[in-house]
Design a protein around this motif. Structure first.
Motif: not given
Length: 659
Positions: A22, A24, A38-40, A48, A50, A76, A176, A231
């Motif tokens: 992404y 960010s 997705h966001y792992t 999310l 960003i 998402l 993020l 994060d």
């Protein structure tokens, strides 16, 4: 050659991952923002953040505090649609108010590889006065789909320079990148407080010269500071916690001094000595606390002439509880508290009720002082320096002989010497106009307990059950209050919670008003489903009996992989369950096994003891938490202990009878 190939593959893999990240770094939309869905790091995330950026500064033209804000959010899945609705609260008082301008909000989607955008119509921005002091600004971005990216920005203008704009880095979805830039003129000196477990990824400061012009050609330099976090995981609110403001990562500002351009210094943040004097001389709060009152205008002669100070104090407390009704409000203890209105209307907020209690007790020669506190839902009051806006509740401390009591007469059924659960927030400020205020602990030292005594008899494929239940402390307060409001509803709710039990009879033991106990007895019946099984060639009737009729907990309240804030139960608690099952003609084929599980440092225990005799079986189950507050290092142990308790509660006793 092999090492070279391996390094090349790793390099290409890193490039691939980087290319799929992404964006960010900035507010602008990138193709990856739309194409990645997705966001792992958190597969449970529905949305999310960003990118988030804010900048606050004192405007050189009007001396107002300005904040410019930008945010970019990835939706998402459908459960993340709620994050497309934005709410912003603005504060106001009788003379000033905060304002919002330049709201721009856009939804971006990907269609056939092309990026489309839909902009918010200004007519879809709504303003609502939710309290006399707060206006809610609300809008929902249009054309939201799974995979959408939304952006919005606005500008805030505030006259309340004493409260520099707060920045909340963490929220209930992952983030993020979050950056906050503050530009603070040198004439303003703020106390700055960082809350939460996370540290800055980056924090740097520089001086910007002549950023603010004063009269006569004077000027001030500004300290410009960038605060960056990256994060950040979602902050998940779980059971047994106080206000999330105590733990969520944020940075807060409180104005300490102003060095005016003429050389004078204005002290904004006072010492407690200064605040004590202000409270004492305040026309509202101090005047009402110090106001003389004649007890004989309110109380009976019997109460006034009572020679026992404790009995007299309890009678006065009960009088206030009975005569004056709490209207449910407790937030503005320094503004909207009026004992005069309470007396006239027989109804008022918690502070006015407790100030009246204070004055009546004092006139009857009981040593009393008011205590300011912050309730559990508001957060902890700052101890470093006095901030009166941190407090939203007032209770009374009474000293009788060698004993000290904390009192709140707002709750009509609360026993003397107990506080509502909302008040159990660690500490409060005892106000003493003669000797100065001080911090005192606000905690419940006694253990709250539920004790079950159950006897079962197997009669015609059913269980005849006699159950005595004794509750103390907060469990007694809650049950006693519910029962006194509506006994039939209390009984119905019990039946709804235990659908397999048929209530034949329910009685309670009379208890005095100021006791912290509640005793009840149930006569119950539970049907059984017999099964036929063959044991060594012999057919036997088999019954499965769940011995724990009243589970202490239905499901594990602790489900997070990691919790970085304390587990706050509010008070120590113990559950005990003693069962005697008369087996009669049945033989016990299987019974639960003895078990012991303990928390570290002997701070809690789960213990099951099973004693089997010829015609009966006795089960003794105890679960205790010996601290009201556990730090987050106990989380895994508490989670394990709760799981073991649930497993024990599911165990069955298997009994057999020859056919």
């Amino acid at each position: 050659m092999k090492n070279l190939l391996t390094n090349l593959l790793l390099f290409l893999s890193t490039l691939s991952l980087f290319a799929q990240a992404y964006n960010s770094k900035e507010f602008a939309i990138s193709p990856n923002d739309l194409n990645i869905n997705h966001y792992t790091k958190d597969s449970t995330a529905n949305a999310l953040v960003i990118y988030e950026y804010g900048k606050s500064y004192i405007d050189d033209n009007d001396f107002l505090l300005k904040t410019e804000y930008q945010k970019k959010v990835k939706i998402l899945n459908r459960n993340g649609f709620e994050h497309a609705t934005v709410e912003i609260q603005l504060y106001k008082n009788k003379t000033n108010k905060e304002r919002i301008t330049d709201i721009v909000a856009t939804t971006f989607n990907s269609k056939n590889g092309a990026i489309t955008s839909t902009r918010l119509n200004p007519s879809d921005i709504y303003y609502e006065d939710i309290t006399p002091k707060h206006t809610l600004v609300k809008f929902t971005l249009p054309n939201i789909q799974e995979g959408s990216v939304i952006t919005y920005s606005y500008k805030l203008s505030s006259p309340y320079i004493y409260k520099y704009h707060e920045w909340i880095f963490q929220e209930d979805i992952p983030k993020l990148y979050s950056e906050y830039v503050t530009s603070i003129p040198g004439i303003y000196n703020y106390n700055i407080k960082l809350v939460g477990p996370y540290k800055f990824f980056d924090s740097n400061s520089k001086i910007k010269g002549n950023c603010l012009e004063g009269p006569g050609g004077s000027s001030a330099d500004c300290g410009v500071t960038n605060y960056v976090m990256k994060d950040l995981p979602a902050f998940i609110e779980e059971d047994y916690m106080t206000s999330k403001r105590n733990y969520i990562s944020r940075i807060d500002f409180e104005l300490k001094t102003i060095n005016h351009f003429d050389g004078s210094v204005e002290q904004i943040t006072k010492t407690w000595k200064d605040v004590d004097h202000e409270l004492k001389t305040d026309k509202e709060f101090g005047w009402q606390i110090r106001k003389s009152i004649k007890a004989e205008d309110f109380l009976s002669t019997e109460i006034i002439k009572n020679d026992n100070p404790l009995n007299k104090a309890q009678s006065i407390y009960n009088f206030v509880q009975d005569q004056y009704k709490w209207n449910g409000d407790y937030n503005d203890i320094f503004v909207e508290t009026s004992v005069k209105d309470l007396i006239n209307n027989k109804s008022g907020n918690a502070s006015s009720i407790n100030i009246l209690l204070h004055n009546l007790l004092r006139d009857c020669n009981i040593e009393v002082k008011p205590v300011l506190l912050s309730t559990r839902n508001k957060g902890f009051a700052t101890k470093v320096f006095p901030i009166l806006s941190d407090f939203n509740y007032l209770i009374i401390q009474a000293k009788i002989g060698d004993d000290t009591y904390l009192l709140d007469a707002a709750e009509p059924d609360l026993p003397f010497g107990s506080l509502p659960f909302r008040c159990l927030n660690g500490y409060g400020r005892l106000i003493d106009f003669k000797h100065g205020s001080e911090w005192i602990d606000i905690e419940e030292r006694k253990v709250s307990q539920i004790a079950y005594r159950v006897e079962m008899d197997i009669v015609n494929d059913s269980l005849q059950i006699l159950s005595g239940i004794t509750k103390t402390g907060y469990y007694a307060i809650d049950s006693k209050t519910d029962y006194q409001k509506d006994p039939e509803l209390y009984k119905k709710e019990f039946s709804d919670e235990h659908p397999t039990l048929n209530v034949l009879e329910h009685t309670i033991k009379d208890s005095e008003r100021n006791t912290l106990s509640f005793d009840e007895v149930f006569k119950l019946k539970q049907g059984l489903d017999p099964m036929n099984t063959t044991v060594n060639g012999v057919t036997k009737e088999t019954l499965y009996i769940n011995p724990i009729l009243f589970p202490f907990i239905e499901k594990n309240p602790f489900t997070l992989q990691e919790r970085l804030y304390p587990i706050d139960f509010g008070y120590k608690r113990t559950f005990s369950y003693i069962l005697k099952l008369n087996t009669g003609k049945y033989t016990v084929a299987e019974a639960p096994k003895n078990a012991v599980f303990a928390l570290p440092n002997k701070t809690g225990i789960l213990k099951l003891n099973v004693n089997q005799q010829d015609d009966f079986i006795i089960i003794n189950l105890k679960f205790s938490l010996d601290k009201p507050l556990y730090n987050h290092e106990y989380y895994e142990s508490l989670k394990t202990l709760s799981s073991e308790l649930i497993n024990i509660q599911k165990n069955s006793i298997i009994v057999l009878n020859s056919i």
